[in-house]
Design a protein around this motif. Sequence first.
Motif, PDB file in Angstrom:
ATOM      1  N   SER A  24      43.647  40.564  32.456  1.00 13.00           N
ATOM      2  CA  SER A  24      43.381  39.742  31.276  1.00 13.00           C
ATOM      3  C   SER A  24      42.069  38.996  31.464  1.00 13.00           C
ATOM      4  CB  SER A  24      44.516  38.740  31.048  1.00 13.00           C
ATOM      5  OG  SER A  24      45.723  39.412  30.774  1.00 13.00           O
ATOM      6  N   TYR A  25      41.424  38.688  30.345  1.00  7.15           N
ATOM      7  CA  TYR A  25      40.135  38.007  30.360  1.00  7.15           C
ATOM      8  C   TYR A  25      40.212  36.718  29.555  1.00  7.15           C
ATOM      9  CZ  TYR A  25      38.046  42.469  31.891  1.00  7.15           C
ATOM     10  OH  TYR A  25      37.725  43.621  32.575  1.00  7.15           O
ATOM     11  N   LEU A  26      39.633  35.651  30.098  1.00  5.22           N
ATOM     12  CA  LEU A  26      39.474  34.393  29.386  1.00  5.22           C
ATOM     13  C   LEU A  26      37.981  34.078  29.354  1.00  5.22           C
ATOM     14  CD1 LEU A  26      40.740  31.908  28.031  1.00  5.22           C
ATOM     15  CD2 LEU A  26      40.873  30.844  30.297  1.00  5.22           C
ATOM     16  N   LYS A  27      37.387  34.167  28.165  1.00  6.83           N
ATOM     17  CA  LYS A  27      35.936  34.020  28.036  1.00  6.83           C
ATOM     18  C   LYS A  27      35.515  32.562  28.131  1.00  6.83           C
ATOM     19  CE  LYS A  27      32.119  35.343  24.980  1.00  6.83           C
ATOM     20  NZ  LYS A  27      31.782  36.039  23.705  1.00  6.83           N
ATOM     21  N   LEU A  28      34.574  32.290  29.055  1.00  5.54           N
ATOM     22  CA  LEU A  28      34.013  30.956  29.192  1.00  5.54           C
ATOM     23  C   LEU A  28      32.655  30.871  28.511  1.00  5.54           C
ATOM     24  CD1 LEU A  28      34.941  30.040  32.873  1.00  5.54           C
ATOM     25  CD2 LEU A  28      36.199  29.551  30.769  1.00  5.54           C
ATOM     26  N   ARG A  29      31.866  31.929  28.671  1.00  2.00           N
ATOM     27  CA  ARG A  29      30.586  32.045  27.969  1.00  2.00           C
ATOM     28  C   ARG A  29      30.249  33.529  27.904  1.00  2.00           C
ATOM     29  NH1 ARG A  29      28.309  29.654  33.158  1.00  2.00           N
ATOM     30  NH2 ARG A  29      27.264  31.398  34.198  1.00  2.00           N
TER      31      ARG A  29
ATOM     32  N   THR B 150      39.251  36.018  35.045  1.00  2.00           N
ATOM     33  CA  THR B 150      40.144  37.174  34.977  1.00  2.00           C
ATOM     34  C   THR B 150      41.446  36.856  35.704  1.00  2.00           C
ATOM     35  OG1 THR B 150      39.117  38.095  36.975  1.00  2.00           O
ATOM     36  CG2 THR B 150      38.246  38.825  34.838  1.00  2.00           C
ATOM     37  N   SER B 151      42.503  37.543  35.285  1.00  2.00           N
ATOM     38  CA  SER B 151      43.797  37.289  35.921  1.00  2.00           C
ATOM     39  C   SER B 151      44.657  38.546  35.888  1.00  2.00           C
ATOM     40  CB  SER B 151      44.531  36.137  35.231  1.00  2.00           C
ATOM     41  OG  SER B 151      44.862  36.487  33.890  1.00  2.00           O
ATOM     42  N   ASN B 152      45.612  38.575  36.787  1.00  2.00           N
ATOM     43  CA  ASN B 152      46.571  39.673  36.831  1.00  2.00           C
ATOM     44  C   ASN B 152      47.852  39.163  37.471  1.00  2.00           C
ATOM     45  OD1 ASN B 152      47.556  42.319  36.527  1.00  2.00           O
ATOM     46  ND2 ASN B 152      47.014  42.823  38.631  1.00  2.00           N
ATOM     47  N   ILE B 153      48.962  39.781  37.099  1.00  2.00           N
ATOM     48  CA  ILE B 153      50.254  39.430  37.688  1.00  2.00           C
ATOM     49  C   ILE B 153      51.041  40.711  37.921  1.00  2.00           C
ATOM     50  CG2 ILE B 153      51.337  39.059  35.425  1.00  2.00           C
ATOM     51  CD1 ILE B 153      52.969  36.789  36.799  1.00  2.00           C
ATOM     52  N   GLU B 154      51.662  40.811  39.081  1.00  2.00           N
ATOM     53  CA  GLU B 154      52.424  42.000  39.446  1.00  2.00           C
ATOM     54  C   GLU B 154      53.738  41.569  40.095  1.00  2.00           C
ATOM     55  OE1 GLU B 154      51.620  45.146  38.909  1.00  2.00           O
ATOM     56  OE2 GLU B 154      49.521  44.947  38.289  1.00  2.00           O
TER      57      GLU B 154
ATOM     58  N   CYS C 188      50.015  41.587  47.400  1.00  2.00           N
ATOM     59  CA  CYS C 188      48.747  40.939  47.070  1.00  2.00           C
ATOM     60  C   CYS C 188      47.655  41.974  46.819  1.00  2.00           C
ATOM     61  CB  CYS C 188      48.334  39.988  48.187  1.00  2.00           C
ATOM     62  SG  CYS C 188      47.076  38.788  47.695  1.00  2.00           S
ATOM     63  N   ALA C 189      47.642  43.037  47.612  1.00  2.00           N
ATOM     64  CA  ALA C 189      46.652  44.100  47.426  1.00  2.00           C
ATOM     65  C   ALA C 189      46.796  44.735  46.045  1.00  2.00           C
ATOM     66  CB  ALA C 189      46.812  45.160  48.514  1.00  2.00           C
ATOM     67  N   GLY C 190      48.043  44.975  45.625  1.00  2.00           N
ATOM     68  CA  GLY C 190      48.262  45.593  44.329  1.00  2.00           C
ATOM     69  C   GLY C 190      47.769  44.739  43.181  1.00  2.00           C
ATOM     70  N   ALA C 191      48.001  43.435  43.258  1.00  2.00           N
ATOM     71  CA  ALA C 191      47.556  42.538  42.195  1.00  2.00           C
ATOM     72  C   ALA C 191      46.036  42.415  42.160  1.00  2.00           C
ATOM     73  CB  ALA C 191      48.199  41.163  42.367  1.00  2.00           C
ATOM     74  N   CYS C 192      45.413  42.357  43.338  1.00  2.00           N
ATOM     75  CA  CYS C 192      43.953  42.203  43.409  1.00  2.00           C
ATOM     76  C   CYS C 192      43.216  43.487  43.046  1.00  2.00           C
ATOM     77  CB  CYS C 192      43.543  41.760  44.808  1.00  2.00           C
ATOM     78  SG  CYS C 192      44.028  40.077  45.233  1.00  2.00           S
ATOM     79  N   SER C 193      43.818  44.624  43.349  1.00  2.00           N
ATOM     80  CA  SER C 193      43.155  45.902  43.124  1.00  2.00           C
ATOM     81  C   SER C 193      42.803  46.123  41.656  1.00  2.00           C
ATOM     82  CB  SER C 193      44.041  47.048  43.621  1.00  2.00           C
ATOM     83  OG  SER C 193      43.446  48.302  43.374  1.00  2.00           O
ATOM     84  N   ASP C 194      43.649  45.655  40.752  1.00  2.00           N
ATOM     85  CA  ASP C 194      43.353  45.795  39.323  1.00  2.00           C
ATOM     86  C   ASP C 194      42.093  45.035  38.941  1.00  2.00           C
ATOM     87  OD1 ASP C 194      45.528  47.412  38.158  1.00  2.00           O
ATOM     88  OD2 ASP C 194      46.806  45.828  38.939  1.00  2.00           O
ATOM     89  N   LEU C 195      41.897  43.849  39.530  1.00  2.00           N
ATOM     90  CA  LEU C 195      40.668  43.110  39.248  1.00  2.00           C
ATOM     91  C   LEU C 195      39.454  43.859  39.756  1.00  2.00           C
ATOM     92  CD1 LEU C 195      42.671  40.732  38.661  1.00  2.00           C
ATOM     93  CD2 LEU C 195      40.934  39.219  39.644  1.00  2.00           C
TER      94      LEU C 195
ATOM     95  N   VAL D  15      53.189  38.307  42.420  1.00  2.00           N
ATOM     96  CA  VAL D  15      51.869  37.813  42.826  1.00  2.00           C
ATOM     97  C   VAL D  15      51.001  37.651  41.585  1.00  2.00           C
ATOM     98  CG1 VAL D  15      49.762  38.311  44.121  1.00  2.00           C
ATOM     99  CG2 VAL D  15      51.994  38.889  45.099  1.00  2.00           C
ATOM    100  N   TYR D  16      50.333  36.522  41.481  1.00  2.00           N
ATOM    101  CA  TYR D  16      49.322  36.377  40.440  1.00  2.00           C
ATOM    102  C   TYR D  16      47.985  36.104  41.112  1.00  2.00           C
ATOM    103  CZ  TYR D  16      49.269  31.267  40.937  1.00  2.00           C
ATOM    104  OH  TYR D  16      49.133  29.988  41.423  1.00  2.00           O
ATOM    105  N   VAL D  17      46.922  36.593  40.495  1.00  2.00           N
ATOM    106  CA  VAL D  17      45.591  36.473  41.077  1.00  2.00           C
ATOM    107  C   VAL D  17      44.600  36.120  39.985  1.00  2.00           C
ATOM    108  CG1 VAL D  17      45.216  38.969  40.851  1.00  2.00           C
ATOM    109  CG2 VAL D  17      43.816  37.662  42.447  1.00  2.00           C
ATOM    110  N   ILE D  18      43.613  35.322  40.322  1.00  2.00           N
ATOM    111  CA  ILE D  18      42.549  35.000  39.381  1.00  2.00           C
ATOM    112  C   ILE D  18      41.211  35.366  40.002  1.00  2.00           C
ATOM    113  CG2 ILE D  18      43.856  33.167  38.244  1.00  2.00           C
ATOM    114  CD1 ILE D  18      42.070  31.169  39.776  1.00  2.00           C
TER     115      ILE D  18
END
Length: 320
Positions: free
Chosen positions: A32-37, A43-47, A69-76, A134-137
């Motif tokens: 997912s994306y949250l636009k700042l500018r 960016t974020s992901n949850i698995e 943790c690897a699975g959640a981060c790999s998508d980013l 796991v959630y990752v930003i």
Amino acid sequence: MRLSDVGERNLIKICIERLSRTHKEPEYNDISYLKLREDLYITSNIEGYVAETWRLPFTSWRDCGWRACAGACSDLVAKLSRPLGAGLSIDAPRDLELETILEVIEGFSEFLSKYGLEILKLDTNESSTTSLTVYVIGVSKRRIPIAVTEKCRIFTRPVFGYTGIVFKLYYEGTLEKYENDSVVRKGIEMIRRPQLDLQILNIDASRVLASTDSSDGLGASLWTVADLSKVRIIVENLPTTTDVVEFCFQNSITPHEVVFNGGEEYVPIMFVNDQDVERELIDLGYVYVGYVEPSGYSAVIYDGDIVRYRGWEYFRGCYT
């Protein structure tokens, strides 16, 4: 209608459609994306992982902390987004040994330390079964979609087949027979301790048409892109090694079966039409897989046949 009649991908699509009634621009994507500018997104992901269906006999609880943790981060990483931090929630029955939870935490911590990620929130809940969430930003300069609508070429790392061989042997009950083989050992290590492909973050995100992560298997990942894009994907080159091919021939296994039906490879699949980016990917060790052809319908084709895949998709009553 039961979830087994729907399948995981369709379930996600249905949930997104429901959310679209009240929320702006829900998206089927790896992250997912949250636009700042204009040039900066959070960016974020949850698995989530349920131990009963996900933990394998040759993986320790420490491995599970790392893998989750690897699975959640790999998508980013597949979206050229740099992970910054990760949090962990553990559901467990009250009679689970404390040491089990501590082992999970140790594996999680080892992964964070290796890749320089910050530890975010930890949470625990009582449950009838053990599961990890796991959630990752992270941060990114641009949104990269999973759908692609124009003709382009596909690149990924040639690591497919190793985990497919392990899963095939495991579900056939013959894995122990081959546990000393170098190909099987490599596949097991890839499953136990998947690595992040941080080199790909040097690629210019503005010159990538689409990308996805290969955690569900090459066949499943390509079909997801084809379904969302309504395109034909023509696979011309299996992204694997001579070691995998030789093992398959020696043991009467069809190579493309284990290449398409693996999972947990955790490498990016990149869709590009820029020759400079292609050269950069090749310099990083990526190989050409095939091409996308706009068609108005979905198909993944290899050697003249439709690719039938299995993979890590939940809720299905049968294989595709």
